[in-house]
Structure formats: C-alpha cells, structure tokens
Scaffold this motif. Structure first.
Motif, short mmCIF file in Angstrom:
data_model
loop_
_atom_site.label_atom_id
_atom_site.label_comp_id
_atom_site.label_asym_id
_atom_site.label_seq_id
_atom_site.Cartn_x
_atom_site.Cartn_y
_atom_site.Cartn_z
N ASP A 77 0.88 -1.28 0.01
CA ASP A 77 0.06 -0.12 -0.18
C ASP A 77 1.01 1.20 0.01
OD1 ASP A 77 -2.28 1.37 -0.21
OD2 ASP A 77 -2.67 1.40 1.95
N PHE A 78 0.93 1.99 -1.19
CA PHE A 78 1.57 3.23 -1.23
C PHE A 78 0.81 4.52 -0.64
CE2 PHE A 78 3.53 0.37 -4.16
CZ PHE A 78 4.76 0.76 -4.53
N VAL A 79 1.54 5.79 -0.82
CA VAL A 79 1.21 6.76 -0.21
C VAL A 79 1.39 7.87 -1.17
CG1 VAL A 79 2.85 7.26 1.53
CG2 VAL A 79 0.58 8.62 1.90
N THR A 80 0.59 8.19 -2.27
CA THR A 80 0.87 8.93 -3.15
C THR A 80 0.12 10.26 -3.54
OG1 THR A 80 -0.51 7.93 -4.97
CG2 THR A 80 1.64 6.74 -4.59
N PHE A 81 -0.65 10.54 -2.58
CA PHE A 81 -1.39 11.69 -2.67
C PHE A 81 -1.03 12.68 -1.69
CE2 PHE A 81 -4.28 8.73 -4.88
CZ PHE A 81 -4.94 9.33 -5.61
N PRO A 106 8.19 6.98 -3.99
CA PRO A 106 6.65 6.36 -3.53
C PRO A 106 6.65 5.47 -2.51
CG PRO A 106 7.31 5.51 -5.55
CD PRO A 106 8.55 6.40 -5.33
N THR A 107 6.79 5.89 -1.24
CA THR A 107 6.90 5.16 0.05
C THR A 107 5.49 3.99 0.29
OG1 THR A 107 8.06 6.82 0.97
CG2 THR A 107 7.07 4.96 2.48
N PHE A 108 5.91 2.72 0.43
CA PHE A 108 4.71 1.86 0.75
C PHE A 108 5.18 0.91 1.91
CE2 PHE A 108 7.68 -0.42 -1.61
CZ PHE A 108 7.93 -1.50 -1.27
N TYR A 109 4.07 0.27 2.42
CA TYR A 109 4.20 -0.66 3.24
C TYR A 109 3.51 -1.91 3.10
CZ TYR A 109 -0.51 -0.07 5.14
OH TYR A 109 -1.91 0.09 5.23
N PHE A 110 3.98 -2.98 3.43
CA PHE A 110 3.09 -4.41 3.23
C PHE A 110 2.02 -4.50 4.31
CE2 PHE A 110 7.06 -5.44 0.96
CZ PHE A 110 6.52 -6.19 0.10
N GLU A 239 3.10 3.05 -13.20
CA GLU A 239 4.26 2.43 -13.49
C GLU A 239 5.46 2.67 -12.66
OE1 GLU A 239 0.99 2.49 -16.58
OE2 GLU A 239 1.90 4.05 -15.13
N GLU A 240 5.59 3.99 -12.47
CA GLU A 240 6.55 4.40 -11.30
C GLU A 240 6.38 3.61 -9.98
OE1 GLU A 240 7.08 8.88 -13.20
OE2 GLU A 240 5.76 8.57 -11.52
N MET A 241 5.44 3.54 -9.76
CA MET A 241 5.04 2.59 -8.31
C MET A 241 5.77 1.31 -8.59
SD MET A 241 1.27 4.39 -7.51
CE MET A 241 0.83 2.66 -6.57
N VAL A 242 5.30 0.59 -9.65
CA VAL A 242 5.72 -0.85 -9.81
C VAL A 242 7.25 -0.84 -9.90
CG1 VAL A 242 5.55 -2.74 -11.35
CG2 VAL A 242 3.46 -1.56 -10.88
N ALA A 243 7.77 0.17 -10.76
CA ALA A 243 9.25 0.08 -10.90
C ALA A 243 10.13 0.25 -9.41
CB ALA A 243 9.60 1.33 -11.93
N TYR A 244 9.53 1.06 -8.75
CA TYR A 244 9.92 1.23 -7.38
C TYR A 244 9.91 -0.28 -6.62
CZ TYR A 244 11.22 3.22 -3.08
OH TYR A 244 12.00 3.56 -1.76
N ALA A 245 8.68 -0.81 -6.42
CA ALA A 245 8.47 -1.93 -5.93
C ALA A 245 9.48 -2.95 -6.20
CB ALA A 245 7.01 -2.38 -5.94
N GLY A 258 -1.58 -0.81 -3.85
CA GLY A 258 -2.41 0.36 -3.51
C GLY A 258 -1.93 1.77 -4.15
N SER A 259 -2.55 2.47 -4.43
CA SER A 259 -2.34 3.85 -4.91
C SER A 259 -2.12 4.80 -3.52
CB SER A 259 -3.56 4.63 -5.63
OG SER A 259 -4.61 4.58 -4.82
N GLY A 260 -2.79 4.38 -2.56
CA GLY A 260 -2.59 5.29 -1.36
C GLY A 260 -3.97 5.95 -1.45
#
Length: 323
Positions: A77-81, A106-110, A239-245, A258-260
C-alpha cells in the motif's frame, strides 16, 4: 474486460461481467489468482475471457455474493497523494505540512493479504478500536514477473485495476506508530478489493498526457458524499510505483499495489486534520461506506461489531542482566 469472483449456491466461480451485470463463467477456472498466476500477461487473460463468451450465461451479479476478485500473495500500500499526507499527518501527529522525505520516492508498506474481503462484505470493528476509518484507493494488479524494472517496462506488467478500501483503526495506528515501525493492528482487520478486476486496456482511454489515469473518485458514508477527487492527482504513476516496488527484488503475478488514499475526503482522518475536529465522526456499527471509482465500479461495506481484544500483558521491564 471485467472479471469477477463470486459465490453462488455454495460454489465459487470466476466470470466475465457483461455490461448488464450478467456473469459469464470462465470454463475450467478455479480462481482468478490462478489464471493471473500463469504469468502470461494481459493478452492471455483476455483470451481466457473471450472463451467465456461462448458458454451459457450464469446468474446476474445481483444474485451472487461477490468475493474479492483475487487472493493476492502480497499487498503493497503506497501513499502517493500529497493532500492526504498533509491532512492525516495533522490529524494523527499534530504536525503540519508534508515530510520532506515523502517527496523522494513512492513510499509503501506491506499490509495483510489474509484480511482481504469482498465488495459487499461486512467489516468488523478491529478489537480494541474506537476510531475506525475508511480509505479510498485504487489498486493495480501485477500480471507478469519483473525485477529492477523501468517505468516503461512496468507498463505491461500491470494486468488490471480494482477498487481498494484500506480500513484503518486510527487510534491503534496512532499509538503503535510511535514505535516508528509502521502500521500494525491499525491496518490488520479488513481490506476491501472489488467489485471486479478491470483489465488494463479498458482504462487506457482515461490516461492523460502525463501518463496518469484520470478517474473520478467518490466516497460516501450512509449515502452522504464526504469525499471527491481524481486519481490523476497521484504524485507518481502506477508504472513508477511498480518500478520502485521491483527495485532490488521481484514483483510477481497477483501482487496488489494500492495507490494510497486520495485527497479531499478520501478518508475521515484527513478531514479531521483539516477541520480540527472529528467531523464526520469515526465509523460505528451500522455505518455503510460506499466507494466509487469511474471505469471500475462501486464497493459498499457495512460496519458491524467486532470482538473484544484478548488480554495480553504490557512489556516486562527487564533488569538487562547478562550471563
């Protein structure tokens, strides 16, 4: 195409969803997770869906229980907003602005894949919580494996999208994050996915010139609109989130990203931060949260009483004696 997983007369099926809501069962499919797990990507899934057009129609979507479209192996789950970060930070931490580090990546947590529920399932109040909140998001689903991807390479790794409600116990979350490890039981009881998996090609007409999906997002509590935003207000593309993940590791078929939470009322905590008061109030049993995403669909869940927490002792303060 839109794919649903549903329960009808004690049987679980996967189906293509027609425009009128008729379900067309996919021949031989045991789960959408399994179909996606083949790793053959979007074209292969569309071929499977096309085969269902020649079979006798099944029930209407109104006659079945919609299950989560898939059971993901992982949920990031990202936080992009930016607007969400600013509002929730003020509500949870009492601090203003956005942390400078947020802009770096684009930070995320599991979060918990075992907590995934369907589009109309009840949501129990997390044990020990009195401040329950919803979070309006969109999730991308991976269809092909990749490692250290560029955003351009990540485009064809996304097989589809679904609505995501990241239910949050704000009181538990606020307390446990003081340990600076991240969400724990505050995010562990329920996460709605649904109503369908909409294949990526269906949403291409919504893509703007910057590569974002311009989808309207609406949140309602008990029929009253409390939030509206556009998915294109994300600060990073999927796409940028997937690349970072995928940096230094792999993303695999069935993984959910998740988009956040969107801004402008995508959750109650953001509104609390902006208004300086819990208005609207935290969710309680009997409240129904309805989230709608243009081009994908609507999920609507009702809050029900949860279980009391099983008592556990607080930490034992040790002597730190050494052998």
């Amino acid at each position: 195409m839109r794919f649903a997983t549903y329960e009808h007369r004690d049987q679980r099926r996967v189906a293509v969803v027609e425009e009128d809501g008729t379900l067309l069962p996919v021949p031989g499919a045991r789960s959408l997770t399994e179909l996606i797990g083949s790793g053959d990507g979007l074209d292969a899934l569309l071929d499977v869906g096309t085969a269902s057009l020649d079979v006798p129609p099944g029930p209407h979507v109104s006659e079945v229980r919609l299950l989560p479209p898939l059971q993901p192996p992982t949920v990031r789950d990202f936080v992009t907003f930016e607007e969400h970060v600013e509002g929730v930070r003020r509500s949870v931490d009492g601090a203003g602005g956005v942390p400078e580090a947020w802009y770096d990546a684009p930070t995320f947590y599991f979060t918990n894949p075992y907590a995934v529920i369907g589009a109309h399932d009840d949501v129990p109040v997390p044990p020990g919580s009195e401040v329950l909140d919803f979070e309006l998001e969109v999730a991308a689903v991976i269809g092909r494996e990749g490692r250290d991807l560029t955003p351009e390479q990540a485009r064809d790794r996304v097989i589809g999208y679904t609505v995501f409600n990241d239910w949050s116990a704000r009181d538990l979350q606020s307390r446990e994050m003081q340990v600076r490890l991240g969400p724990c039981k505050g995010k562990d009881t329920a996460a709605t996915l649904g109503p369908y998996l909409v294949t990526a090609d269906e949403l291409e007409p919504y893509r703007d010139s910057d590569g974002f999906l311009r989808l309207a997002l609406t949140a309602q509590v008990n029929g009253e609109v409390v939030g509206k935003d556009l998915l294109s207000n994300m600060s990073w593309t999927f796409e940028e989130m997937v690349a970072y993940a995928s940096r230094g590791t792999v993303v695999r078929p069935g993984d959910v990203l998740g988009s956040g939470t969107c801004g402008n009322g995508g959750c109650l905590a953001e509104l609390w931060g902006v208004r300086g008061a819990q208005s609207p109030p935290p969710l309680k049993p009997g409240d129904t949260v309805t989230l709608t995403v243009e081009g994908i669909g609507t999920v609507s869940n009702t809050v029900v009483p949860g279980k009391d927490p099983v008592p556990l002792p607080t930490a034992r303060r040790r002597t730190r004696e050494r052998p």
